[in-house]
Write a protein that holds these residues in place. Sequence first.
Motif, mmCIF file in Angstrom:
data_model
loop_
_atom_site.group_PDB
_atom_site.id
_atom_site.type_symbol
_atom_site.label_atom_id
_atom_site.label_comp_id
_atom_site.label_asym_id
_atom_site.label_seq_id
_atom_site.Cartn_x
_atom_site.Cartn_y
_atom_site.Cartn_z
ATOM 1 N N THR A 120 -132.320 15.282 -46.398
ATOM 2 C CA THR A 120 -133.335 16.266 -46.043
ATOM 3 C C THR A 120 -134.393 15.548 -45.207
ATOM 4 O O THR A 120 -134.367 14.317 -45.068
ATOM 5 C CB THR A 120 -134.011 16.837 -47.306
ATOM 6 N N GLY A 121 -135.341 16.302 -44.689
ATOM 7 C CA GLY A 121 -136.458 15.684 -43.976
ATOM 8 C C GLY A 121 -137.208 14.708 -44.868
ATOM 9 O O GLY A 121 -137.585 13.614 -44.440
ATOM 10 N N ALA A 122 -137.418 15.098 -46.126
ATOM 11 C CA ALA A 122 -138.106 14.216 -47.073
ATOM 12 C C ALA A 122 -137.282 12.952 -47.334
ATOM 13 O O ALA A 122 -137.843 11.859 -47.494
ATOM 14 C CB ALA A 122 -138.375 14.947 -48.387
ATOM 15 N N GLY A 123 -135.976 13.094 -47.355
ATOM 16 C CA GLY A 123 -135.098 11.941 -47.547
ATOM 17 C C GLY A 123 -135.198 10.958 -46.390
ATOM 18 O O GLY A 123 -135.257 9.738 -46.591
ATOM 19 N N ARG A 124 -135.241 11.493 -45.173
ATOM 20 C CA ARG A 124 -135.382 10.630 -43.986
ATOM 21 C C ARG A 124 -136.728 9.898 -44.005
ATOM 22 O O ARG A 124 -136.808 8.717 -43.692
ATOM 23 C CB ARG A 124 -135.285 11.452 -42.711
ATOM 24 N N LYS A 125 -137.782 10.624 -44.381
ATOM 25 C CA LYS A 125 -139.114 10.009 -44.429
ATOM 26 C C LYS A 125 -139.176 8.905 -45.482
ATOM 27 O O LYS A 125 -139.729 7.829 -45.226
ATOM 28 C CB LYS A 125 -140.176 11.065 -44.719
ATOM 29 N N LEU A 126 -138.616 9.165 -46.666
ATOM 30 C CA LEU A 126 -138.651 8.153 -47.714
ATOM 31 C C LEU A 126 -137.795 6.952 -47.335
ATOM 32 O O LEU A 126 -138.183 5.803 -47.593
ATOM 33 C CB LEU A 126 -138.201 8.731 -49.060
ATOM 34 N N PHE A 127 -136.656 7.189 -46.698
ATOM 35 C CA PHE A 127 -135.826 6.076 -46.256
ATOM 36 C C PHE A 127 -136.607 5.214 -45.262
ATOM 37 O O PHE A 127 -136.649 3.982 -45.382
ATOM 38 C CB PHE A 127 -134.510 6.563 -45.648
#
Length: 148
Positions: A100-107
């Motif tokens: 998700t967008g949040a997953g990309r940001k956290l990565f």
Amino acid sequence: MTQTFDAFEPGDCVSYRLRRAARKAAAHFDKALRPVGLRNTQFTLLGALDHLGDISIGALSDELATDATTLNRNLAVLVRRDLVEDIPADDGRVRQVRLTGAGRKLFAKSLPFWRAAQDEILATLEAGQWADMRSNLRTIESACDRQP
């Protein structure tokens, strides 16, 4: 020249030494990633999904050389945290996932923490050792793939 090993001596067991090193490395990376709320296994999944894009569980399982049950259990945590999402597949029997967008940001946020942990370990090795180790690990993987 053939080397002889004592199969009952853990220091001579390939599996034991690899698993021991892997457990210690995992703990090192877990500690480094703690400030961003990730475990090493979760970081690896986020990184794989960032690199591979939309992918089926079967293909991701093959790519990571892990069983689907373990993979699904680890993905479930990331789905609950809205870092990974299920996506529709042409074949309803196939589960596909993506970041998700949040997953990309956290990565992206976790990369400096991972790099620092990686650099700490690599700094302990002599020049060329990591390249040799990677090559040796690929050789071991290939040898295991050839076994019945």
